[in-house]
Write an enzyme that holds these catalytic residues in place. Structure first.
Site, PDB file in Angstrom:
ATOM      1  N   HIS A  84      13.522 -43.349 -15.792  1.00  0.00           N
ATOM      2  CA  HIS A  84      13.701 -42.212 -14.368  1.00  0.00           C
ATOM      3  C   HIS A  84      12.894 -41.801 -13.922  1.00  0.00           C
ATOM      4  O   HIS A  84      11.454 -41.466 -14.551  1.00  0.00           O
ATOM      5  CB  HIS A  84      15.306 -42.222 -14.584  1.00  0.00           C
ATOM      6  CG  HIS A  84      14.745 -40.808 -15.646  1.00  0.00           C
ATOM      7  ND1 HIS A  84      14.104 -40.278 -15.844  1.00  0.00           N
ATOM      8  CD2 HIS A  84      15.255 -41.320 -17.167  1.00  0.00           C
ATOM      9  CE1 HIS A  84      13.531 -39.702 -17.352  1.00  0.00           C
ATOM     10  NE2 HIS A  84      14.380 -40.289 -18.587  1.00  0.00           N
ATOM     11  N   ASP A 346      12.952 -43.492 -21.450  1.00  0.00           N
ATOM     12  CA  ASP A 346      11.371 -43.748 -21.518  1.00  0.00           C
ATOM     13  C   ASP A 346      11.740 -44.440 -23.084  1.00  0.00           C
ATOM     14  O   ASP A 346      11.110 -45.564 -23.263  1.00  0.00           O
ATOM     15  CB  ASP A 346      10.302 -42.815 -22.193  1.00  0.00           C
ATOM     16  CG  ASP A 346      11.475 -41.206 -22.398  1.00  0.00           C
ATOM     17  OD1 ASP A 346      12.359 -41.560 -23.171  1.00  0.00           O
ATOM     18  OD2 ASP A 346      10.786 -40.720 -22.042  1.00  0.00           O
TER      19      ASP A 346
END
Length: 468
Positions: A84, A346
């Protein structure tokens, strides 16, 4: 009569004048106006030292051309796995930042001086706690703009793989179900498809729940044995943080900065940049302290998620193996378009990188900063991090052959043991063999301790699901 002494004085004066003009000319032109810069100022770019919590920053590559076209080659299939975009702090980090803000606010300091002098007129950068966890929407580093802009970039790159004139065709885009991830996918898709977005794109939100099993972009949630807390912040000496606290208390007396505050100040810098596009906190820490806090982040990523975690590779192989199957299928793609765009977090990206063997480095030491390593979390998983895996169809010596090219954060990333193809790509067969060899022990059910009576899916199938 001619005087040698006078002549010498004149010569020295002219030389001095020439030197002054030369310096002034260099000042006007600037070193960056030279055809090829001779400085390496980018090493001081603070975006390279925020441990993945600040705005997107490209990977420091090797100067390999990343153009979509390589001589005698065309891209005929592409995969994107993207984090994101830039976001607000999480709720927990937000509480940590609020606590530091309140501590500084309550300090008995009438007129702040030194690095913290700005705090006299400072307001907390999150106006409403409801923004925590969300994508940022404005400023230089807006997360939604990052996604949209990258969508436009990839449309130009893969335009030859899209035919918008064919009715009924849709581009599927997959995303973890957390709101900021779905928002990233939607804004990316808008950038990619422009006005055709609503008619030609289907954004599929995959639940970030254990019940989703391996048919998700967050397989770690369904791995009972996964421990994401192998490394703890206290495992690394804090002498640098103590020195930094002493420095700040000398220059900005009255705030009673402690060693524990130093990593929080670094967090402040990264997240405030995401939100406001600028942050006075970025000028508070010394270079030494900034490198220290970045290394703390590297340690956390390495041992809790990546190579240093015994299950990082196993979890990442779920996605890597699915893309391997698609890359091997050279007959016909199962979807309307040979494009597979996925969005997650992540943690999930780094686990995939681990299964791909992108960063096979020696373990990071826990007693001193390791500078000579390629494992730099800021460059690997910044906000908006992206991995492109492209299949190339090339004509080599009169014969058509397939290759795989990897691009990490806008830099071509040759595989360390497989880069003999055009543009330092890897022959498809070698790519597959390499991946399987790296993950011969990546049995998810066995390594993760999945119960034999588990009711959730044990393979990733969403790339093929819901096909009419």
């Amino acid at each position: 009569m001619f005087s040698p002494i006078l002549s010498l004085e004149i010569i020295l004066a002219l030389a001095t004048l020439q030197s002054v003009f030369a310096v002034e000319l260099q000042h006007v032109l600037g070193v960056n106006d030279r055809p090829y810069p001779q400085r390496t100022d980018d090493q001081y770019n603070i975006l390279r030292h925020l441990g993945g919590l600040g705005p997107y920053i490209g990977y420091n590559g090797w100067g390999i051309a990343a153009e979509s076209e390589i001589e005698s080659c065309t891209i005929d299939q592409a995969h994107l796995l993207m984090r994101h975009g830039e976001r607000y702090p999480s709720t927990n980090v937000g509480k940590q930042l609020e606590a530091l803000y309140q501590k500084l606010l309550d300090a008995d300091v009438e007129v702040p001086t030194g690095p913290l002098s700005f705090f006299q007129d400072y307001d907390y950068f999150v106006s409403d706690a409801a923004w925590y966890e969300q994508e940022t929407t404005k400023g230089f580093y807006s997360g939604l703009n990052t996604a949209f802009d990258f969508g436009t970039t990839l449309r130009e790159r893969y335009d030859h793989l899209i035919n918008t004139s064919e009715e009924g065709k849709k581009l599927s885009v997959w995303a973890g179900s957390q709101e900021r991830v779905v928002d990233t996918a939607k804004y990316f898709a808008q950038g990619f498809m422009k006005s055709n977005y609503t008619d030609m794109v289907e954004v599929v939100a995959l639940e970030e729940e254990k019940s989703q099993g391996l048919n998700s972009l967050t397989a770690r949630i369904s791995c009972p044995n996964y421990n994401s807390h192998i490394y703890k912040d206290g495992d690394f000496p804090n002498d640098i943080a103590e020195r930094e606290a002493d420095r700040l208390n000398t220059l900005s007396p009255g705030f009673n900065i402690t060693a524990d505050d130093i990593p929080t100040i670094a967090l402040y810098c990264g997240f405030e940049l995401n939100v406001r596009g600028e942050s006075s906190f970025c000028d508070v820490l010394s270079r030494e302290a900034l490198l220290y806090t970045a290394y703390l982040r590297d340690l956390g990523w390495y041992y809790n998620v990546g190579n240093g975690n015994p299950l990082g590779k196993t979890i990442g192989y779920v996605y890597a193996n699915a893309t391997r199957q698609l890359l091997e299928n050279t007959e016909a793609d199962p979807r309307d378009y040979p494009l597979y765009f996925s969005f997650s977090h992540d943690t999930d990206l780094l686990q995939v990188f681990t299964s791909l063997g992108l960063f096979n480095v020696t373990d990071l030491p826990l007693d001193q900063i390791q500078f000579q390593t390629s494992f730099k979390s800021t460059e690997i998983v910044p906000m908006g991090a992206r991995l492109l895996t492209e299949r190339l169809l090339c004509t080599v010596e009169g014969e058509e052959k397939y290759y795989v090219r990897t691009i990490l954060n806008d830099a071509v990333f040759p595989l360390s043991d497989c880069s003999s193809g055009p543009g330092f790509s890897c022959p498809l067969n070698d790519y597959v063999s390499r991946l399987e060899a790296l993950n011969e022990d990546s049995d998810f059910a066995e390594n993760c301790g999945v119960p034999k009576n588990a009711s959730y899916p044990l393979e990733l199938s969403f790339f093929w699901d819901d096909l009419s």
